[in-house]
Design a protein around this motif. Structure first.
Motif, short mmCIF file in Angstrom:
data_model
loop_
_atom_site.label_atom_id
_atom_site.label_comp_id
_atom_site.label_asym_id
_atom_site.label_seq_id
_atom_site.Cartn_x
_atom_site.Cartn_y
_atom_site.Cartn_z
N GLY A 16 0.82 -1.22 0.00
CA GLY A 16 0.00 0.00 0.00
C GLY A 16 0.85 1.26 0.00
O GLY A 16 1.70 1.46 0.87
N GLY A 18 -0.30 4.51 0.24
CA GLY A 18 -1.00 5.70 0.75
C GLY A 18 -0.03 6.47 1.63
O GLY A 18 1.17 6.14 1.69
N PRO A 19 -0.50 7.50 2.33
CA PRO A 19 0.43 8.28 3.16
C PRO A 19 1.14 7.43 4.21
O PRO A 19 2.34 7.64 4.46
N GLY A 20 0.43 6.46 4.80
CA GLY A 20 1.04 5.62 5.84
C GLY A 20 2.17 4.77 5.28
O GLY A 20 3.30 4.77 5.80
N GLU A 41 2.12 -0.87 -4.73
CA GLU A 41 0.91 -0.04 -4.81
C GLU A 41 0.16 -0.44 -6.07
O GLU A 41 0.69 -0.35 -7.17
N ARG A 42 -1.10 -0.86 -5.87
CA ARG A 42 -1.84 -1.37 -7.03
C ARG A 42 -2.19 -0.27 -8.03
O ARG A 42 -2.34 -0.53 -9.22
N ASN A 43 -2.33 0.96 -7.55
CA ASN A 43 -2.66 2.05 -8.48
C ASN A 43 -1.40 2.58 -9.16
O ASN A 43 -0.28 2.34 -8.71
N VAL A 54 -7.12 17.66 5.54
CA VAL A 54 -6.97 18.83 6.39
C VAL A 54 -6.30 18.40 7.69
O VAL A 54 -6.49 17.28 8.17
N ARG A 105 -4.62 15.82 -1.70
CA ARG A 105 -4.06 14.50 -1.39
C ARG A 105 -3.06 14.06 -2.47
O ARG A 105 -2.03 13.47 -2.17
N ALA A 129 -0.03 -6.39 -4.51
CA ALA A 129 0.96 -7.16 -3.75
C ALA A 129 0.74 -8.66 -3.94
O ALA A 129 -0.40 -9.10 -4.04
N PHE A 173 -22.42 10.08 3.08
CA PHE A 173 -21.53 11.14 2.63
C PHE A 173 -21.02 10.84 1.22
O PHE A 173 -21.01 9.69 0.78
N TRP A 175 -17.83 12.47 -1.54
CA TRP A 175 -16.66 13.35 -1.57
C TRP A 175 -16.47 13.90 -2.98
O TRP A 175 -16.16 13.16 -3.91
N ASP A 286 -5.23 3.17 8.18
CA ASP A 286 -6.64 2.83 8.04
C ASP A 286 -6.91 1.33 8.14
O ASP A 286 -8.05 0.93 8.36
N GLY A 298 -7.33 11.08 9.90
CA GLY A 298 -6.95 9.78 9.33
C GLY A 298 -5.53 9.76 8.80
O GLY A 298 -4.75 8.86 9.11
N THR A 299 -5.18 10.77 8.03
CA THR A 299 -3.84 10.81 7.44
C THR A 299 -2.80 11.02 8.52
O THR A 299 -1.74 10.39 8.53
C1 LIG Z 1 -14.51 11.57 2.97
C2 LIG Z 1 -13.18 11.43 3.66
C3 LIG Z 1 -12.49 12.57 4.03
C4 LIG Z 1 -11.26 12.50 4.67
N1 LIG Z 1 -10.66 13.63 5.06
C5 LIG Z 1 -9.51 13.56 5.74
C6 LIG Z 1 -8.86 14.73 6.21
O1 LIG Z 1 -9.33 15.83 5.99
N2 LIG Z 1 -7.71 14.60 6.93
C7 LIG Z 1 -7.16 13.39 7.17
O2 LIG Z 1 -6.11 13.33 7.82
N3 LIG Z 1 -7.72 12.26 6.72
C8 LIG Z 1 -8.89 12.31 6.02
N4 LIG Z 1 -9.48 11.16 5.59
C9 LIG Z 1 -8.87 9.87 5.90
C10 LIG Z 1 -7.65 9.54 5.04
O3 LIG Z 1 -8.00 9.57 3.68
C11 LIG Z 1 -7.11 8.18 5.43
O4 LIG Z 1 -7.16 8.03 6.82
C12 LIG Z 1 -5.67 8.00 4.97
O5 LIG Z 1 -5.62 8.03 3.59
C13 LIG Z 1 -5.12 6.68 5.51
O6 LIG Z 1 -3.86 6.42 4.95
P1 LIG Z 1 -3.36 4.93 4.74
O7 LIG Z 1 -2.00 5.04 4.17
O8 LIG Z 1 -3.56 4.15 5.99
O9 LIG Z 1 -4.37 4.27 3.69
P2 LIG Z 1 -4.79 4.70 2.23
O10 LIG Z 1 -4.56 6.13 1.99
O11 LIG Z 1 -6.15 4.17 2.01
O12 LIG Z 1 -3.77 3.91 1.29
C14 LIG Z 1 -3.86 2.51 1.09
C15 LIG Z 1 -3.22 2.21 -0.25
O13 LIG Z 1 -3.09 0.80 -0.40
C16 LIG Z 1 -3.32 0.47 -1.75
N5 LIG Z 1 -3.66 -0.97 -1.79
C17 LIG Z 1 -4.76 -1.58 -1.25
N6 LIG Z 1 -4.70 -2.89 -1.43
C18 LIG Z 1 -3.54 -3.14 -2.09
C19 LIG Z 1 -2.92 -4.32 -2.56
N7 LIG Z 1 -3.47 -5.53 -2.36
N8 LIG Z 1 -1.74 -4.21 -3.21
C20 LIG Z 1 -1.16 -3.00 -3.42
N9 LIG Z 1 -1.72 -1.85 -2.99
C21 LIG Z 1 -2.88 -1.92 -2.33
C22 LIG Z 1 -4.43 1.41 -2.16
O14 LIG Z 1 -4.50 1.57 -3.56
C23 LIG Z 1 -4.03 2.69 -1.45
O15 LIG Z 1 -3.23 3.52 -2.25
C24 LIG Z 1 -10.70 11.21 4.95
C25 LIG Z 1 -11.37 10.06 4.56
C26 LIG Z 1 -12.61 10.14 3.93
C27 LIG Z 1 -13.33 8.88 3.55
#
Ligand SMILES: Cc1cc2nc3c(=O)[nH]c(=O)nc-3n(C[C@H](O)[C@H](O)[C@H](O)COP(=O)(O)OP(=O)(O)OC[C@H]3O[C@@H](n4cnc5c(N)ncnc54)[C@H](O)[C@@H]3O)c2cc1C
Length: 531
Positions: A16, A18-20, A41-43, A54, A105, A129, A173, A175, A286, A298-299
């Protein structure tokens, strides 16, 4: 379940980007240059769903100390503001002193990707993955950072339950983005012929704002939005939603200004997980926890997980502690602060489940105060923005002739009774409360204790306590926390009862005044000994 020790040049797979996942991979590779860190990263690199994220200024210290990437990104590419506005019934009221920043983002992910690449992480975009069994054989450590629908978590959970819980919000909701630029975080409330809709809008660049819309399920159905099939790719029903919302909010953002990006209706899901690791597989972000987006965390939480996990992985690699001790320490440290944010998010999520009732029953200024006081009291609000609190207090005095805690209320049932809004609970026996005000006037009324609800909290207990409310007159609502608030609000705002909220905490001026000014109850009471 002891995991093997990590050598000083471990092979680490991160699932994955994402930011994490990106932040963790970067911090580990920087701390352990000999490590081989591969991120799947699948995307594609440039794909990013959603619009902005935010952050509250006050909360970014841990991330900034580990790496200034976020601080620099917000400074160079983000938007910053101090004031939050609420627009309802053509009135706009602001609450200052809330330093916040937002960024697209996509921009944040781009910078995190560049950073990861720069330190030598092997980034594999467009690559799902490999299966977990293969990964945990080929790598010393596997990090599941694959988001809310994590397949790594599902796999581990199917082997031995991780204690993963999901609490699905009733509100709907969606987005979007908009080319309208909001000044800062702005909550816009509009009522259509179908019901209440509200926007969380904030600027994320010089061209775009985030535009998240919430509504309740009944309104959503009445507006025909249940025609949306969330299992299908965006289609005509999505376009209908966009057209509907563009029309409803045309006065606020101009016509035809919404931008879709895989925008689908959903219900927010709060996730909690007891175990964040098993053997040589660990989860972050997440995958293990979410908190309602109205607290914008969340981020931040995902990136803070990365800071702590990277430090623990480095300890395991360089100080010789076992991997299980390192992962256990990560879980312990992070669970405590995630739990705090999730508890704070609960009243906020609840507010958004009921906002239509508040918007319809409270005047716009009280409605604004009610919203901002869902998690802080009037004193803290006055420190941040004395102007708003002065305005609310002045409006109260104009309407009631005295300050909130010194004013009286009149009830009209069989006869007219007047009593002070600050009371002492003398006794509560057999469902009847005896109260006395500061001038010695005594009142008797039925007392109902709100149920105790533990997280993950559903509100079903409140619904059954509501059935005990009298049909008319005065009621005393005892209990504590969110359930007491919800029951008092149901009594006052929905059943039109004269509502006295009671509890030891209401002996404090701050709590008592906040309840009155926000319209959560008509009067407050505290038992004698606590005064
Ligand atoms: C409507 C909405 C508004 C939000 N607003 C905010 C905000 O204002 N501030 C804030 O801090 N947070 C906000 N969030 C939350 C935030 O988007 C998430 O908490 C944050 O992105 C979590 O990061 P992450 O790295 O854990 O997961 P993600 O960002 O979800 O990243 C996971 C990644 O894993 C990849 N992936 C999944 N499965 C696989 C696989 N099998 N193989 C390879 N890649 C894979 C996905 O493509 C993705 O890129 C919001 C969420 C929502 C729904």
């Amino acid at each position: 379940m002891d995991a093997p020790k990590l050598g000083s040049s471990p092979r680490i797979a991160v699932v994955g980007g994402g930011p994490g996942g990106l932040f963790l991979a970067t911090l580990v590779k920087r701390a352990l240059p000999e490590a081989a860190v591969t991120l799947f990263e699948r995307n594609q690199r440039s794909d990013a769903f959603g619009f902005g994220v935010v952050f509250s200024d006050a909360t970014l210290r841990a991330i900034d100390e580990a790496d200034p990437v976020l601080r620099d990104a917000l400074r160079d590419h983000g938007r910053h503001w101090d004031r939050i506005d609420v627009l309802s019934n053509e009135q706009q009221h602001g609450f200052g002193g809330n330093g916040m920043s937002a960024i697209h983002r996509k921009v944040l992910l781009g910078l995190l990707q560049d950073n990861a690449e720069h330190v030598g992480v092997d980034l594999r975009f467009g690559t799902t993955a490999p299966p977990l069994d293969q990964l945990r054989n080929e790598y010393d450590l596997v990090v599941g950072a694959d988001g809310t629908n994590s397949s790594v978590r599902e796999h581990l959970d199917s082997e031995e339950p991780l204690g993963h819980e999901i609490d699905t919000a009733t509100a709907k909701f969606i987005w979007f983005g908009t080319t309208h630029l909001f000044d800062g975080l702005t909550f816009v409330h509009r009522v259509s012929e179908h019901g209440n809709f509200a926007v969380h809008g904030y600027p994320i660049s010089n061209e775009l704002s985030t535009f998240i819309v919430e509504t309740d399920e009944e309104t959503w159905r009445r507006a025909g939005m249940d025609a949306f099939d969330v299992t299908q790719h965006p289609g005509p029903s999505d376009t209908e939603t966009q057209a509907y919302l563009e029309k409803l909010f045309a006065d606020d953002i101009g016509e035809g200004k919404l931008v879709a990006n895989n925008s689908r209706w959903g219900n927010f899901r709060t996730r909690r997980t007891r175990d964040w690791w098993r053997g040589n597989v660990v989860l972050l972000g997440d995958t293990v926890h979410t908190a309602h987006f109205s607290v914008g965390s969340g981020t931040k939480m995902a990136m803070e997980d990365s800071v702590v996990l990277a430090a623990q992985i480095a300890r395991a690699a360089t100080e010789g502690i076992s991997l299980s001790d390192a992962l256990g320490a990560y879980q312990e440290i992070r669970k405590a602060s995630v739990g705090k944010i999730q508890r704070a998010a609960r009243p906020s999520l609840s507010w958004w489940e009921h906002f239509g009732t508040y918007q319809r029953t409270l005047d716009p200024l009280t409605f604004t105060f009610h919203f901002f006081s869902r998690s802080i009291g009037v004193e803290k609000m006055a420190q941040r923005d004395p102007g708003l609190v002065e305005k609310v207090r002045a409006a109260w005095i104009e309407q009631h002739g005295a300050a909130a805690l010194d004013s009286t209320i009149e009830t009209h049932s069989a006869s007219t009774t007047t009593f002070g809004r600050r009371l002492e609970l003398v006794s509560a026996e057999n469902g009847t409360a005896h109260l006395v005000d500061r001038d010695g006037r005594s009142i008797t009324a039925p007392i109902i204790t709100a149920p105790i609800i533990e997280a993950p909290a559903t509100e079903s207990g409140v619904a059954s306590a509501r059935k005990e409310l009298p049909e008319t007159g005065v009621v005393v609502i005892a209990g504590s926390g969110l359930p007491r608030t919800l029951l008092a609000e149901a009594a006052r705002l929905q059943e039109s009862l004269v509502t006295i909220m009671s509890g030891p905490d209401l002996a404090a001026d701050d709590a008592a005044e906040t309840v009155l000014l926000s319209g959560r109850a008509d009067a407050v009471a505290a038992p004698k000994e606590t005064k």
